[in-house]
Write a protein that holds these residues in place. Structure first.
Motif: not given
Length: 147
Positions: A119-122, A84-88, A73-79
Motif C-alpha cells: 500500500d502507498l498512501e500520501l 491515522p486513516d488517510v481520510n482522517e 508538505i507530503i506526509y507518508d502514511r503507513h498501517e
C-alpha cells in the motif's frame, strides 16, 4: 483519535514512489481526492483503466494543484506504524488550514488488492505561500492534533 503529522517525504521521493508502484504491475485499487475552498475532486481507478491512465490523471490533478499552490508538505502514511486513516489525516489538514488562502489538501491511496504490504498512501498539503507552509509545520508537525 489524535492525528499526528510526522512522516514527510520530498516531492521527488513521492513521485518516484508513485511511479515505481504503478510500474510494478502489482494489482492496486487507486483513489485520489483533492479538497479546497473551490470544492472537492475525486478520481478512482476504474476497472477498465490501465495503471498508466490512472497515473496520468493523478499527475494532471497534481499539476493543476501545483499551478495554484506550489509549496507542499507530503506526509507518508503507513498501517504498520498505526498512522491515522488517510481520510482522517486529509480532513484534519483541511480543517487546520482553513485560515490560509489557496490551500489544497489531497490524498492518494494505492491499495494492494492482495495484501496491505504494498500500500502507498500520501497526503499532500499544498499552500499558496511558503510562509503558510512554514507556519503549518511549526504549529502542527509532530504534535498530536485532536478534534
Amino acid at each position: 483519535m489524535a492525528i499526528l503529522f510526522k512522516t514527510t517525504i520530498t516531492e521527488n521521493s513521492a513521485f518516484a514512489t508513485i511511479d515505481a508502484a504503478l510500474a510494478s504491475g502489482y494489482p492496486y485499487d487507486g483513489y485520489f481526492n483533492a479538497v479546497s475552498d473551490a470544492g472537492e475532486t475525486t478520481l478512482s481507478w476504474a476497472p477498465s483503466m490501465s495503471a498508466g491512465e490512472f497515473l496520468e490523471q493523478v499527475k494532471e490533478m497534481l499539476r493543476l494543484t501545483w499551478d495554484v499552490a506550489r509549496f507542499w508538505i507530503i506526509y507518508d502514511r503507513h498501517e504498520v506504524r498505526e498512522d491515522p486513516d488517510v481520510n482522517e489525516m486529509r480532513n484534519a489538514a483541511f480543517r487546520l488550514t482553513r485560515g490560509y488562502n489557496g490551500v489544497i489538501v489531497a490524498s492518494l491511496s494505492l491499495l494492494g488488492r492482495q495484501d496491505t504490504e504494498h500500500d502507498l498512501e500520501l497526503v499532500f498539503v499544498c499552500f499558496a505561500d511558503d510562509f503558510q507552509r512554514r507556519n503549518f509545520r511549526v504549529r502542527y508537525e509532530g504534535k498530536a492534533i485532536t478534534d
